[in-house]
Design a protein around this motif. Structure first.
Motif, short mmCIF file in Angstrom:
data_model
loop_
_atom_site.label_atom_id
_atom_site.label_comp_id
_atom_site.label_asym_id
_atom_site.label_seq_id
_atom_site.Cartn_x
_atom_site.Cartn_y
_atom_site.Cartn_z
N GLU A 304 0.75 -1.33 -0.06
CA GLU A 304 -0.09 -0.09 -0.08
C GLU A 304 0.80 1.29 0.02
N ASN A 539 3.37 8.50 -2.63
CA ASN A 539 2.63 9.22 -1.51
C ASN A 539 2.98 10.46 -1.27
N ASP A 631 -1.52 5.52 -7.53
CA ASP A 631 -1.83 5.98 -6.37
C ASP A 631 -2.28 5.37 -5.14
N ASP A 632 -2.73 3.80 -5.27
CA ASP A 632 -2.83 3.04 -4.14
C ASP A 632 -1.67 1.95 -3.76
N TYR A 633 -0.96 1.49 -4.70
CA TYR A 633 0.04 0.38 -4.53
C TYR A 633 1.36 0.75 -5.12
N TYR A 661 -7.31 -4.24 -9.91
CA TYR A 661 -8.17 -3.44 -10.33
C TYR A 661 -9.17 -3.74 -11.30
N THR A 678 -9.25 -0.59 -3.72
CA THR A 678 -8.67 0.27 -2.99
C THR A 678 -8.24 -0.45 -1.77
#
Length: 763
Positions: A304, A539, A631-633, A661, A678
């Motif tokens: 993440e 991030n 953006d997530d992983y 996804y 997510t």
């Protein structure tokens, strides 16, 4: 009248009587004193000792807590089995040390006498597995797979099997939900040793002789929480061993459950895709070595981006952790630890070290900006770079002309970084610097967290290596004698390298810094380190401690302790530079070296960023690296001796993203097929009794996921996949994996990169 006394006793008799009386009184006084000493002064101590001699304790092992995935699916739990055990103490009391009993037991269990006897022998430096490495005073399990009929035979004929028990026990189980093995992350158990019992006596978590303890992975990291506390009942017995009363009893306390951030479905997909990528790589021809790629090991990390939590972590080759349950066999032990095993017990995601190749260029880019080079400046991406007559070639000898640092990342231009590193080497004073060198390129690596552990909650993580001046000095001091002994000025390649290292292996040479700038030479990183770095770029710059554990939940469900994300630093870049790097890495996935692997990706909805890496290692085939993030992983995959980054690892990483996804090969997103669009935020639901109801997982999550995302057919009726899709330039990039050998001065390889530059060239 007579002069004889009325008593009739002579003086001699009277004297004797007095002496006897004194002796009797002395004996009585001595006896009284001794009784006073034993009963009053030392009474409590002797009473306690006497009580201990007549108290026996029965241990009821605690049920070990389960290890669950993020949705509550059990990755490790317990099941009740019939366990046949032998008391070594009772066997040694027999004339033949219990050989006859064990031979008879082997016949009942369908085992050979040798197999049974090997189970009960004690491990030492000279005794190979199988053997017992726990306490010799606790029952030693012979098998945990006894049938009810076998157990009944043993119990009904107890006189034929003295020292042998057959009882139901809770035994550790690794169910592999959906065929998600997760072996290296989970670890395994084995019996506690006498040394561990002694060391833990004065701690708040002492061991009992019946305890099983974690030896690796999460089983070891969270052993104290998972193990619980065994119950002990103490019985008073007489001299014949008959129970005459119960002294005291401590109830067993089951261990807590560990909820992880692992998603068993994604874990299975990651394991499956890594294995498929390695199998596919072995079919490809390596034109440098004129043989097929070996693809002997690999690892993948799915993290993440905003928390550092691990969603999946796979290492290949792998093993079945159930092999350790109930004692490991000689065959299994040899398969896991022998010279030909390739060491499947290693978790290569945190213990596998290799040169990173071009995925390291994000570090070098940050270092160049720190050193004062403009990100949007113009830098010559020539087909080669010369230093002192030695030629360092660009990948496939490509020439892109004057480009920015962002474009250099996109096309992975080696010569731009060669020139920048060489320039800084000269500014620092060359091979004999005066004063303290600035060493921007090496300092940046340390600031990115390389050269030290990430702090992941798994044991035995390795630190990798940043080959800076301090390391070179230490390494030279440790190896100088050997180099000077074997080195020859006019010898073969290895001898010439040893000769040069003997003379000045402690000095930073131009070749050292040039190769370091593209992640080669003596640089070593782990997949978890690179995943942490690319997650930080995603991030906004925060370097998180990677974590697998998410929460510890008591057996009754009343106490929940969350394991919250922790940061250990920030990337040494400004917001502007970070945004520029982010844009360049997006360009890698859309128009750069990874574009052919992300054809048809819905970039407008899920921005993809990537960096490819192909690291050369002297004496071996190239190591494939593929680092990516959304953006997530963040996902990083590496395959040892697997070929190029995009060629070997690229398709597998794309397939993992497709599964996360729900992306089909035509670029459409089907949310019903998405495993985890997510990150999972909430903990699984805890019932009133402390139990956790887990969702069902398909028997093979990876294959079912692939089946749910069928590729569309093209006009010719052929199924088109990402691997065979046409590139923007019109050619099938799969045929461009390797185009023959690069020059000996090309990227990578400790030899050509470090030693081929002679002292004359470097000075």
């Amino acid at each position: 009248m007579t002069n004889i006394p009325e008593t009739g006793r002579t003086p001699r008799v009277q004297t004797r009587l007095v002496v006897i009386q004194v002796l009797v009184l002395s004996l009585l006084a001595t006896l009284g004193g001794r009784l006073w000493y034993l009963q009053i002064r030392e009474g409590d101590a002797y009473a306690k000792e006497a009580s201990g001699n007549h108290v026996q304790q029965v241990v009821q092992p605690a049920v070990r807590g389960s290890i669950l995935d993020a949705r509550g699916v059990a990755l490790a739990d317990n099941e009740t089995r019939l366990v046949v055990s032998a008391s070594r103490t009772d066997l040694l009391k027999m004339k033949d040390d219990g050989k006859a009993v064990l031979t008879k037991l082997a016949g009942v269990l369908g085992m050979t006498p040798k197999e049974v006897m090997e189970k009960v022998r004690l491990c030492d430096a000279e005794t190979p597995q199988p053997c017992w490495n726990g306490s010799p005073y606790q029952p030693i399990p012979i098998t945990d797979e006894a049938t009810p009929r076998q157990a009944l035979q043993i119990r009904e004929r107890a006189e034929d099997f003295p020292g042998i028990t057959a009882e139901p026990q809770a035994v550790r189980r690794y169910p592999s939900p959906g065929r998600a093995n997760t072996a290296q992350v989970l670890g395994y158990l084995s019996p506690v040793t006498d040394q561990e019992i002694q060391q833990a006596q004065d701690t708040n978590s002492p061991y009992l002789r019946s305890d099983m303890v974690g030896r690796s992975g999460l089983e070891r990291q969270y052993d104290k929480e998972l193990r619980g506390k065994a119950g002990v009942t103490r019985y008073e017995v007489d001299n014949l061993g008959r129970v005459i009363g119960q002294a005291e009893s401590d109830a067993a306390e089951p261990g807590s459950n560990l909820v992880t951030s692992i998603d068993a479905r994604v874990q299975r997909v990651a394991e499956f895709e890594l294995n498929e990528a390695m199998k596919e790589a072995r079919k490809q021809w390596d034109r440098n070595t004129n043989e097929r790629y070996k693809a002997d090991s690999g690892a993948v990390v799915v993290m993440e981006s905003r928390t550092g939590r691990i969603v999946a972590m796979a290492s290949n080759p792998t093993y079945d952790p159930n092999a350790w349950v109930g004692g490991i066999s000689a065959k299994d032990y040899a398969r896991l630890t022998g010279k030909t095993s390739n060491y499947p017990l290693l978790n290569r995601a945190i213990q596998g070290q290799a040169a990173p190749g071009s995925i390291f260029k994000v570090v070098s880019t940050a270092a160049a900006v720190q050193a004062g080079y403009a990100f949007d400046g113009r830098y010559n991406c020539s087909s080669s770079y010369s230093v002192g007559g030695q030629v360092f070639k660009n990948f496939e000898s490509q020439n892109h002309g004057a480009i920015s640092l962002g474009r250099a990342l996109e096309v992975s231009c080696d010569t731009v970084y060669y020139a920048l590193a060489h320039s800084e080497w000269k500014k620092d004073g060359g091979i004999n610097p005066k004063g303290k060198p600035k060493d921007y390129f090496f300092k940046a690596a340390h600031q990115f967290g390389l050269g030290k552990e990430t702090g992941i909650d798994l044991p035995n993580e390795v630190a990798g290596r940043v080959p800076d001046r301090e390391w070179k000095q230490q390494y030279w001091e440790a190896n100088k004698d050997a180099w000077c002994k074997t080195g020859k000025k006019d010898g073969d390649y290895v001898q010439r390298i040893a000769y040069e290292n003997c003379l000045e292996g402690n000095k930073m040479r131009a070749g050292d810094e040039i190769n370091y700038s593209i992640g080669q030479g003596d640089t070593l990183v782990t997949p978890i380190q690179m995943a942490t770095i690319y997650a930080a770029i995603s991030n906004g710059g925060t370097l998180y401690d990677p974590t697998v554990g998410k929460a510890i939940i008591s057996a009754d469900g009343k106490q929940v302790t969350e394991i919250k994300p922790k940061a250990h630093g920030r990337l040494p870049v400004t917001r502007q530079t970070l945004a520029q790097m982010d844009e360049a890495l997006e360009g890698v996935a859309t128009r750069g070296t990874a574009a052919w692997r992300f054809g048809g990706w819905p970039q407008d909805k899920i921005p993809m960023h990537a960096k490819t890496g192909t690291a050369e290692v002297y004496g071996k085939q190239t190591t494939s690296w593929f680092a990516t993030y959304t953006d997530d992983y963040a996902i990083v995959m590496t395959i040892s001796q697997g070929g190029t980054g995009s060629g070997a690892s690229g398709p597998a990483v794309r397939n993992i993203y497709d599964a996360l996804y729900g992306v089909s090969d035509d670029g459409t997103i089907n949310t019903k097929n998405a495993l985890l669009p997510t990150p999972q935020k909430n903990l699984p639901e805890i019932q009133a009794d402390g139990s956790i109801i887990a969702p069902k997982i398909p028997k093979d999550a990876a294959k079912e996921q692939r089946a749910s995302q069928k590729a569309p057919e093209d006009e010719s009726g052929q199924v088109q996949t990402a691997a065979t899709a046409q590139t923007p330039t019109g050619g099938n990039r799969d045929t461009r994996r390797r185009r023959g050998p690069r020059g000996c001065g090309s990227r990578g390889g400790r030899g050509a990169r470090r030693g081929m530059l002679s002292r004359r060239m470097l000075t």
